[in-house]
Design a protein around this motif. Structure first.
Motif, short mmCIF file in Angstrom:
data_model
loop_
_atom_site.label_atom_id
_atom_site.label_comp_id
_atom_site.label_asym_id
_atom_site.label_seq_id
_atom_site.Cartn_x
_atom_site.Cartn_y
_atom_site.Cartn_z
N UNK A 193 15.19 -8.03 1.49
CA UNK A 193 15.64 -7.93 0.11
C UNK A 193 14.60 -7.15 -0.70
N UNK A 194 15.05 -6.09 -1.36
CA UNK A 194 14.20 -5.33 -2.27
C UNK A 194 14.99 -5.21 -3.57
N UNK A 195 14.65 -6.06 -4.55
CA UNK A 195 15.39 -6.09 -5.82
C UNK A 195 14.53 -5.54 -6.93
N UNK A 196 14.79 -4.30 -7.34
CA UNK A 196 13.96 -3.65 -8.35
C UNK A 196 14.62 -3.72 -9.72
N UNK A 228 13.45 3.25 -7.52
CA UNK A 228 12.49 2.38 -8.18
C UNK A 228 11.69 3.21 -9.19
N UNK A 229 11.50 2.63 -10.38
CA UNK A 229 10.86 3.36 -11.47
C UNK A 229 9.55 2.70 -11.87
N UNK A 230 8.69 3.48 -12.48
CA UNK A 230 7.48 2.93 -13.07
C UNK A 230 7.89 1.90 -14.13
N UNK A 231 7.26 0.74 -14.12
CA UNK A 231 7.60 -0.34 -15.05
C UNK A 231 8.53 -1.38 -14.47
N UNK A 232 9.00 -1.17 -13.24
CA UNK A 232 9.90 -2.13 -12.59
C UNK A 232 9.15 -3.33 -12.01
N UNK A 233 9.73 -4.50 -12.17
CA UNK A 233 9.38 -5.66 -11.36
C UNK A 233 10.21 -5.53 -10.09
N UNK A 260 -0.64 -15.05 1.65
CA UNK A 260 -0.98 -13.90 0.83
C UNK A 260 -1.12 -14.34 -0.63
N UNK A 261 -1.80 -13.52 -1.41
CA UNK A 261 -2.07 -13.81 -2.82
C UNK A 261 -0.75 -14.04 -3.56
N UNK A 262 -0.71 -15.07 -4.40
CA UNK A 262 0.50 -15.35 -5.18
C UNK A 262 0.43 -14.80 -6.59
N UNK A 263 -0.66 -14.12 -6.93
CA UNK A 263 -0.74 -13.46 -8.24
C UNK A 263 0.16 -12.22 -8.22
N UNK A 264 0.51 -11.73 -9.40
CA UNK A 264 1.35 -10.53 -9.49
C UNK A 264 0.56 -9.32 -9.00
N UNK A 265 1.05 -8.70 -7.94
CA UNK A 265 0.39 -7.54 -7.35
C UNK A 265 0.92 -6.26 -7.98
N UNK A 266 0.02 -5.37 -8.33
CA UNK A 266 0.39 -4.08 -8.93
C UNK A 266 0.51 -3.04 -7.81
N UNK A 267 1.64 -2.31 -7.82
CA UNK A 267 1.83 -1.22 -6.85
C UNK A 267 2.08 0.07 -7.64
N UNK A 268 2.10 1.19 -6.91
CA UNK A 268 2.28 2.49 -7.58
C UNK A 268 3.64 3.07 -7.23
N UNK A 303 0.79 -1.22 0.00
CA UNK A 303 0.00 0.00 0.00
C UNK A 303 0.83 1.27 0.00
N UNK A 304 2.15 1.15 0.13
CA UNK A 304 3.00 2.34 0.12
C UNK A 304 3.40 2.68 -1.31
N UNK A 305 3.92 3.87 -1.50
CA UNK A 305 4.39 4.25 -2.83
C UNK A 305 5.77 3.66 -3.09
N UNK A 306 5.97 3.04 -4.24
CA UNK A 306 7.26 2.48 -4.65
C UNK A 306 7.99 3.42 -5.61
N UNK A 307 7.29 3.88 -6.66
CA UNK A 307 7.94 4.68 -7.70
C UNK A 307 8.53 5.96 -7.11
N UNK A 308 9.78 6.23 -7.46
CA UNK A 308 10.45 7.44 -7.00
C UNK A 308 11.14 7.30 -5.66
N UNK A 309 11.03 6.13 -5.03
CA UNK A 309 11.70 5.89 -3.75
C UNK A 309 12.85 4.89 -3.95
N UNK A 310 13.82 4.95 -3.06
CA UNK A 310 14.95 4.04 -3.14
C UNK A 310 14.56 2.66 -2.59
#
Length: 366
Positions: free
Chosen positions: A196-199, A215-220, A358-366, A165-172
């Motif tokens: 581990x946070x591997x973007x 972390x950028x928009x479009x990152x796994x 927790x859900x094992x489907x690919x979760x979309x974050x912002x 639920x937190x913002x990913x894009x634009x953060x380290x």
């Protein structure tokens, strides 16, 4: 009142040592000592050792200045505690408890200086690492231990549900890792072992240390975290995506999800540990990504987050009810991205039970 019968644990360990052809076990500070008698001293240059031998009362040798703490340990009542003074020779004291000319099991984490001191004092003795001599020593958990692991897993699941639920894009990456660490402690973890946070391309390194990459928009983004809660471990991995994924990213994630599910379905008493690895590897190999699955499928977990048994080719140990371990296949495309999905699983009489839900489907974050 403790729920753990430490006397029984020590007795079973001594019998297992005899069955393995060992004269006894030398247990030094670390997870083995914690598991067997509930004593958790800090490992130092001062020798602390628990000696277990079949048909003998367990002996706990400690520095005199630490004896009050040792005697207050939950399992101390089932041992004979003795102390040695600074200026004395602890190896002579321990040697007096060990029959000469025999082989002993010794904790994997024993300091080299202590093992060398024992060998110098008793040159005709030999030693084997516990993980090799008694790989099942801590592998099978009782019902109380399984529920502690389940509680740790539920706490890690709660952390994941908050972090997405937190913002990913634009953060380290390190910012997200700090958030995860704080959440783990907030959900009752006394110790955080890894975040581990591997973007983006960093996700292709399975053990990437969270760094300063923004972390950028479009990152796994691979999120793998865990630690200890009430003395037992958590360890879970989910892969999220910042914004909408490509078709290839969705495909790779789905292959990993199918591999993880197939490996879970293969859990049953009597299956060899390597069978779990083979099932996951088969799914990924048939999808054309075999060369990019570059680690074992899983590891045991208990009072440490990594311990035997290991779900890897060549490990023939059979699964038995009470074994708890990770199932964490992954695909790592160098320079591009990685995907890993991990649950802690326990073997039951009828199959497997997931301790992460927790859900094992690919979760979309912002």
């Amino acid at each position: 009142m403790t729920l753990v019968d430490y006397a029984d644990r020590m007795s079973r360990a001594a019998r297992a040592a005899a069955d393995a052809g060992l004269a006894g076990l030398v247990i030094t500070p670390g997870p083995d000592l914690t598991h067997l008698c509930g004593y958790q001293p800090v490992a130092t240059e001062r020798l602390t050792a628990l000696l277990l031998a079949p048909g003998r009362t367990p002996r706990l040798l400690v520095p005199v200045l630490e004896r009050p703490d040792a005697e207050a340990a939950p399992g101390a009542d089932a041992t004979e505690v003795s102390g040695w003074m600074d200026g004395g020779d602890p190896y002579e004291a321990l040697a007096g408890l060990l029959p000469p000319g025999r082989r002993f099991g010794i904790s994997d984490g024993a300091w080299a200086m202590h093992l060398l001191g024992l060998q110098r004092t008793l040159p005709d003795t030999a030693y084997s690492a516990l993980s090799e001599a008694l790989p099942m020593l801590r592998a099978v958990k009782d019902a109380h231990e399984v529920e502690l692991l389940a509680a740790a897993g539920a706490a890690a699941d709660a952390v994941f549900e908050e972090i997405v639920g937190v913002r990913f894009a634009g953060r380290r990456e390190s910012d997200i890792a700090a958030d995860i660490s704080a959440l783990l402690r907030g959900y009752g973890h006394s110790q955080v072992d890894f975040t581990i946070v591997g973007s983006g391309p960093n996700g292709a390194n399975p053990h990437h240390e969270a760094g300063d990459r923004v972390i950028e928009d479009g990152d796994m983004v691979v999120l793998d975290f865990g630690g200890l809660k009430d003395g037992y471990g958590s360890d879970t991995t989910r892969t999220v995506h910042v914004g909408e994924p490509t078709k290839e990213e969705l495909k790779v994630h789905e292959v990993v999800r199918e591999a993880q599910e197939a490996a879970f379905e293969a859990v049953r008493p009597g299956a060899a540990c390597q069978d779990i690895d083979r099932v996951a590897r088969k799914v990924i190999g048939e999808a054309g990504y075999g060369e990019y699955f570059i680690h074992r499928t899983g590891h045991g977990i208990g009072v440490t987050t990594h311990e035997p048994p290991y779900m890897v080719e060549g490990e023939h140990l059979p699964l038995v009810p009470g074994m708890c371990f990770s199932i964490e296949p992954g695909i790592y495309l160098p320079g591009r991205f990685g995907v890993r999905i991990e649950d802690i699983v326990t073997c039951t009489e009828t199959g497997g039970r997931r301790l992460n839900n927790t859900d094992r489907e690919l979760r979309i974050v912002v």
